[in-house]
Write an enzyme that holds these catalytic residues in place. Sequence first.
Site, PDB file in Angstrom:
ATOM      1  N   ASP A  84       4.656 -10.430  68.721  1.00 32.30           N
ATOM      2  CA  ASP A  84       5.782 -11.404  68.201  1.00 32.30           C
ATOM      3  C   ASP A  84       6.987 -11.262  68.355  1.00 32.30           C
ATOM      4  O   ASP A  84       7.464 -10.251  68.172  1.00 32.30           O
ATOM      5  CB  ASP A  84       5.302 -11.758  66.482  1.00 32.30           C
ATOM      6  CG  ASP A  84       5.704 -12.958  66.184  1.00 32.30           C
ATOM      7  OD1 ASP A  84       5.826 -13.968  66.868  1.00 32.30           O
ATOM      8  OD2 ASP A  84       6.039 -13.284  64.722  1.00 32.30           O
TER       9      ASP A  84
ATOM     10  N   HIS B  80       6.673 -21.625  63.997  1.00 36.98           N
ATOM     11  CA  HIS B  80       7.015 -20.645  63.216  1.00 36.98           C
ATOM     12  C   HIS B  80       7.334 -20.850  62.181  1.00 36.98           C
ATOM     13  O   HIS B  80       7.872 -22.187  61.818  1.00 36.98           O
ATOM     14  CB  HIS B  80       8.190 -19.782  64.069  1.00 36.98           C
ATOM     15  CG  HIS B  80       7.690 -18.961  65.291  1.00 36.98           C
ATOM     16  ND1 HIS B  80       7.907 -17.800  65.448  1.00 36.98           N
ATOM     17  CD2 HIS B  80       7.027 -19.415  66.360  1.00 36.98           C
ATOM     18  CE1 HIS B  80       7.302 -17.293  66.591  1.00 36.98           C
ATOM     19  NE2 HIS B  80       6.703 -18.350  67.062  1.00 36.98           N
TER      20      HIS B  80
HETATM   21  P1  13P Z   1       7.287 -16.983  57.874  1.00 37.27           P
HETATM   22  O1  13P Z   1       7.589 -15.544  57.380  1.00 37.27           O
HETATM   23  O2  13P Z   1       8.497 -17.918  57.393  1.00 37.27           O
HETATM   24  O3  13P Z   1       6.079 -17.467  57.560  1.00 37.27           O
HETATM   25  O4  13P Z   1       7.620 -16.965  59.428  1.00 37.27           O
HETATM   26  C1  13P Z   1       6.710 -16.090  60.142  1.00 37.27           C
HETATM   27  C2  13P Z   1       6.991 -16.444  61.661  1.00 37.27           C
HETATM   28  O5  13P Z   1       7.437 -17.195  62.106  1.00 37.27           O
HETATM   29  C3  13P Z   1       6.668 -15.225  62.343  1.00 37.27           C
HETATM   30  O6  13P Z   1       7.102 -15.399  63.881  1.00 37.27           O
END
Ligand code: 13P
Length: 271
Positions: free
Chosen positions: A78, A198
């Site tokens: 990610d 996201h």
């Molecule tokens: P949140 O922590 O706001 O749920 O977002 C996670 C995210 O988008 C990781 O790439």
Amino acid sequence: MIATLAEVLPTRRGALAGLVVLGWEDAAAFVKAAAAEGLPVILQAGPGARAHMPLPVWGAMFRTLAEGAAVPVVAHLDHSRDIGECRAAIEAGFTSVMFDGSRLPLAENIRATAEVVAMAHAQGVSVEGEVGFVGYDAGEASARTTPADARAFAVGTGVDAMAVSVGNVHLQTSARAEIDFDAVRAIEAVTDVPLVLHGGSGIPAEVRRRLALETRVAKFNVGTELRQVFGASLRAGLAAHPERFDRLAIMSEVIAPMQDCARGVMRNLAG
Ligand code: 13P
């Protein structure tokens, strides 16, 4: 079983959960949750996870869990801003990488993301990109994704999934994001690439479900909501058992609550 993002996205009904992982307990809990729901799951190692523990350990952990599961499990990198890191992740066994060029000018984002796509696709690995910029709660502001940019990005990169900014914000600790459905539809009108949101924690569950069922948003990244469950269950366990000092005993408290939370997130998105 291990799977790529490109393999699981077309078979989905509704949308899939990309769950942010920070350690063994949550990773194992999320895979158990997916197996219990009979749904594919995307395990995500983000920048914080990679700063905490080396990339090859994440790759081996995700693959080990995937190989022991009866449902498809995607091993996903990610938010990488580094092409070399994407390459290292592929070598470490990841089946999907997000190259995040969202802070770059559009032309440079397209050029760099296309380079990652060429490298990853040659090895059967999927790529997610980001166009526009999804901001951070109490941090950097968002830049909404325009349909024109989304189209140029999709055509110019060949990504398997495209993260867009339509009112979603990272790291919100309550579900208060206001998603612009018209913006989602306008982007859908110009590209067939599956969309990713996201900042899933900030999107109310009923809105996530509507988006999953009524639009081509195919993946929701969820992190904060799961970490809140981790923190609450850890604190409750420590308060209930102040004599505990053993890490395994202490951490055993978080597994069931995180599994339950992940099941709820996945089920809510499923068609
Ligand atoms: P949140 O922590 O706001 O749920 O977002 C996670 C995210 O988008 C990781 O790439």
